[in-house]
Design an enzyme around this catalytic site. Structure first.
Site, PDB file in Angstrom:
ATOM      1  N   GLU A 112     -17.115   5.018  53.197  1.00  0.00           N
ATOM      2  CA  GLU A 112     -16.414   6.299  53.885  1.00  0.00           C
ATOM      3  C   GLU A 112     -15.334   6.031  54.619  1.00  0.00           C
ATOM      4  OE1 GLU A 112     -20.104   7.473  55.471  1.00  0.00           O
ATOM      5  OE2 GLU A 112     -19.868   9.368  54.645  1.00  0.00           O
ATOM      6  N   GLU A 132     -26.627   5.667  51.167  1.00  0.00           N
ATOM      7  CA  GLU A 132     -27.420   6.447  52.168  1.00  0.00           C
ATOM      8  C   GLU A 132     -28.611   7.030  51.586  1.00  0.00           C
ATOM      9  OE1 GLU A 132     -24.247   6.245  51.745  1.00  0.00           O
ATOM     10  OE2 GLU A 132     -23.233   5.988  53.602  1.00  0.00           O
TER      11      GLU A 132
END
Ligand code: NAI
Length: 694
Positions: A112, A132
């Site tokens: 990210e 995630e």
């Protein structure tokens, strides 16, 4: 032009000017986890770059990788500022372009962060991914928004919901990175920036590449199905779809709120527990990983179902393999089947033709142990018979170099009895693979009384090399997994005797989250092997214990499971269908046992099957077969289809009302009846809760 080397005052990020380019180097060993100190250092580093008048910046990682992910230990508490979106905001606000230079791995928050930069470069072989969803939440720092703007919405759904890890080369094809850099990575990044026209480039302001809605719908439906419709999977899909619908800033706020909520939810808690349990499972007190020997060349004796699966797993891990069968005909059969499976993988696009050729070249076949003299490890997967195993082991012991390790893939046999009389028994360890051995992640590493510490350490490090999840067990009938499974299956069979239909039991446990029910599993593995074992044990069975004759009657009627087209179910249509003939067998067994059938609801079935698992786990923990309660959870989730999002049976049990659990145990004792042994459940659940397992 400035040139200076000044460490950033705060955080774990180094700062250096290379000409007009600021270089921020994340240094948080061992894996540069994106902890608070790293985030803090990055924000300071960007500020320092601005102050120094930098015209560009490179963000990279020191040591073995870029960032292996956020620090999960921070995830159960409120996150300290600056949070990752603040770091990305600082990068976006800087007037100069920022390049992320990736190597090793860039996972989770690490990826990210890279997506928040203007450009991404990667060293060959770097692995990228957003894991995630496999941890019960969703990416929370723009992953669901920036990834689809580069790869397209449908591809982003697949990557995020599968928690996929892709190599740099695939990431380049997907548009996720701008280039793969051979040679020195920092120099590559500086050269990349030296090219004119590298403007600022906020990915969040782009639109995803256009796609047909039907393609996106199909990707979403597949991801939801594969993700067992868990709430976080549904949320991830909703968020990624929003990336195709406009306002990035609003979607980022939405994503952050969902992330904050889910990371503290039940699924995330259970999956974080499992994450740490899996790491702990590979360690044994008093065993030094440094004493492990290097294993490059492996022999496999026996090329049946398991032997072939093991060979496939070894080849996929890049090892040289020699397969030994008992004669030329059996060898030819096994080698032909292995070649066919490599070709099938190429056909399905899972393996490149070059990789398949390399694997084929790494495989040799033989019919004599003389071919194994160079092997560092030899794994036997011959018939499950003590006499056969003993002959094979003594042959290997005589033929191999003295430092070579010998492993047995036995499912049930006593390894201590197997090695009696060998010249070097200390080099024998159990490596219990699960079928299919190249797919199933679990590997029970069986530490027999005589197994030496370096051999155990080597087996554990070898398991990791294969990409398997090791769990250490002591010698005992069925080790950890099969022993617990036997107690679970016995309780399931008693339910059928007492009134439930097999399909009711299977449906109940599937609704709990298991991949399959016990009767569907039995049909898949075949009923005949257990039948043979029961016949052998008939003479020594306690006549007062409740005995379910149904599987014996099914076998007597030729119903061996899927391989004969019928077992607990019929498979005429390919799918398991309840069969009136089975219902008749069951009715007869009830009459013979004098049972008045009772109806059970799904919850009762679920809780009783769980009670059977938990009780058996406590018994084997008390005997020292498993090292710690969390190891049992690792076994059941990695080898037996137990739902990961529930953490494992003992984690589940520890979170139940303890009065209700005690009532379940009492009901279990009554249902099993004569011969039931109650395990010290409370003791081990308390240990698990206290986290004092090590
Ligand atoms: P299998 O019957 O499919 O294969 C055994 C192979 O060993 C045969 O190809 C046979 O020709 C070969 N063999 C027998 N004696 C030999 C010798 N002296 N030298 C060389 N090769 C010899 O059996 P399977 O299912 O592969 O099982 C092998 C072992 O793995 C057993 O100990 C079994 O308990 C264990 N295991 C089996 C699992 C399963 O799901 N089938 C799961 C985990 C372990």
């Amino acid at each position: 032009m400035q040139s200076q080397t000044t460490p950033v005052a705060t955080g774990r990020v180094g700062f250096e000017m290379r000409g007009e380019v600021a270089v921020l180097c994340i240094d948080n060993p061992p894996v540069n986890a994106g902890a608070h100190a790293v985030r803090d250092g990055l924000v300071s580093g960007i500020a320092q770059a601005v102050a120094a008048g930098a015209t560009a910046a490179v963000v990279m990682g020191a040591g073995r990788c870029f960032i292996a992910g956020s620090d999960l230990r921070e995830f159960g508490k409120p996150l300290q500022a600056p949070e990752l979106p603040d770091v990305i905001a600082a990068i976006e606000a800087a007037a100069f372009p920022v390049v992320a230079a990736l190597h090793g791995v860039a996972l989770g928050g690490g990826l990210e962060l890279a997506l928040g930069c203007d450009y991404r470069l990667a060293a060959p072989g770097t692995m990228l991914g957003l894991p995630e969803v496999s941890l019960g939440f969703v990416p929370g720092a723009g992953g669901t928004q920036r990834l689809p703007r580069l790869t397209g919405v449908s591809r982003a759904i697949a990557l995020i919901c599968d928690a996929a890890r892709i190599p740099a080369e695939t990431a380049l094809a997907d548009g996720l990175i701008d280039a793969v850099v051979e040679g020195d990575l920092l120099q590559g990044a500086l050269d990349f920036l030296a090219v004119q026209g590298r403007p600022k480039r906020h990915i969040i302001q782009r639109d995803p590449p256009p796609e047909a809605p039907a393609v996106i719908d199909a990707a979403a439906a597949r991801a939801l199905r594969r993700g067992k419709r868990r709430p976080n999977v549904a949320e991830a899909i909703r968020l990624i779809r929003a990336a195709g619908a406009g306002d990035g800033a609003e979607a980022l706020r939405d994503e952050r709120a969902v992330f904050q909520d889910l990371r503290l939810g039940e699924d995330a808690l259970a999956l974080r527990y499992l994450f740490f349990a899996e790491r702990r499972a590979a360690s044994v007190a008093g065993i030094d990983g440094a004493s492990a020997t290097k294993i490059a060349s492996v022999g496999v004796v026996g090329g049946g179902t398991m032997g072939q699966g093991i060979v496939r797993a070894l080849l996929a891990a890049g090892l040289r393999v020699t397969l030994v069968e008992r004669d030329a005909v059996m060898l030819e059969k096994a080698m032909t089947s292995l070649t066919a499976s490599l070709e099938a993988q190429v056909g399905k696009g899972r393996l490149s033709p070059e990789a398949a050729r390399a694997q084929q070249a790494a495989l040799t076949g033989a019919v004599r142990y003389g071919a194994l003299t160079e092997c560092d490890l030899v794994i036997e997967a011959v018939f499950e018979e003590m006499a056969v195993k003993r002959i094979v082991l003594s042959g290997l012991d005589a033929a191999l170099k003295p430092q070579a390790i010998i492993a047995t893939n036995t499912s049930y046999l006593d390894i201590e009895e197997m090695v009696a009389g060998l010249a070097h028994p200390a080099r024998v360890v159990g490596l219990h693979f699960f079928s299919p051995a190249d797919i199933m992640p679990l590997l029970e590493v069986v530490r027999a009384a005589q197994t030496s510490a370096p051999v155990l350490a080597s087996a554990l490090s070898f398991a990791r090399k294969l990409g398997k999840q090791p769990v250490v067990a002591r010698v005992a009938e069925g080790f950890i997994g099969n022993r617990i499974y036997a107690a679970y299956r016995r309780r399931a069979e008693l339910f059928v005797l007492d009134g439930a239909a097999p399909e009711e039991v299977d449906a109940a446990i599937q609704a709990f989250g298991f991949a399959m029910g016990p009767f569907a599993v039995a049909d898949m593995s075949g009923l005949d092997i257990a039948w043979a074992m029961r016949k052998r044990q008939a003479a020594t069975r306690d006549p007062q214990a409740r005995y379910v004759t149904i599987p014996d009657s099914l076998c007597a009627a030729g119903r061996f499971g899927r391989k004969t087209g019928k077992g607990w179910y019929s498979y005429g249509t390919g799918k398991p269908m309840p069969d009136p003939e089975v219902a008749e067998v069951i009715a007869k067994a009830r009459t013979a046992a004098g049972v008045a059938p009772v109806t059970y609801d799904a919850l009762t079935i679920q809780r009783q099957l769980m009670a059977a698992i938990v009780n058996e786990a406590a018994l084997l923990l008390a005997e020292g077969v498993a090292q710690r309660p969390s190891d049992v959870d690792v076994v059941l989730t990695n080898g037996y289809g137990f739902p990961r999002w529930r953490g494992g049976p003992l984690y589940w049990a520890a979170r139940q009302d303890q009065g209700a659990l005690a009532a379940d145990m009492a009901a279990l004792a009554e249902a099993v009846g004569h011969g039931f042994r109650a395990g010290p459940v409370e003791e081990f659940l308390a240990q698990l809760t206290a986290g004092s397992e090590d």
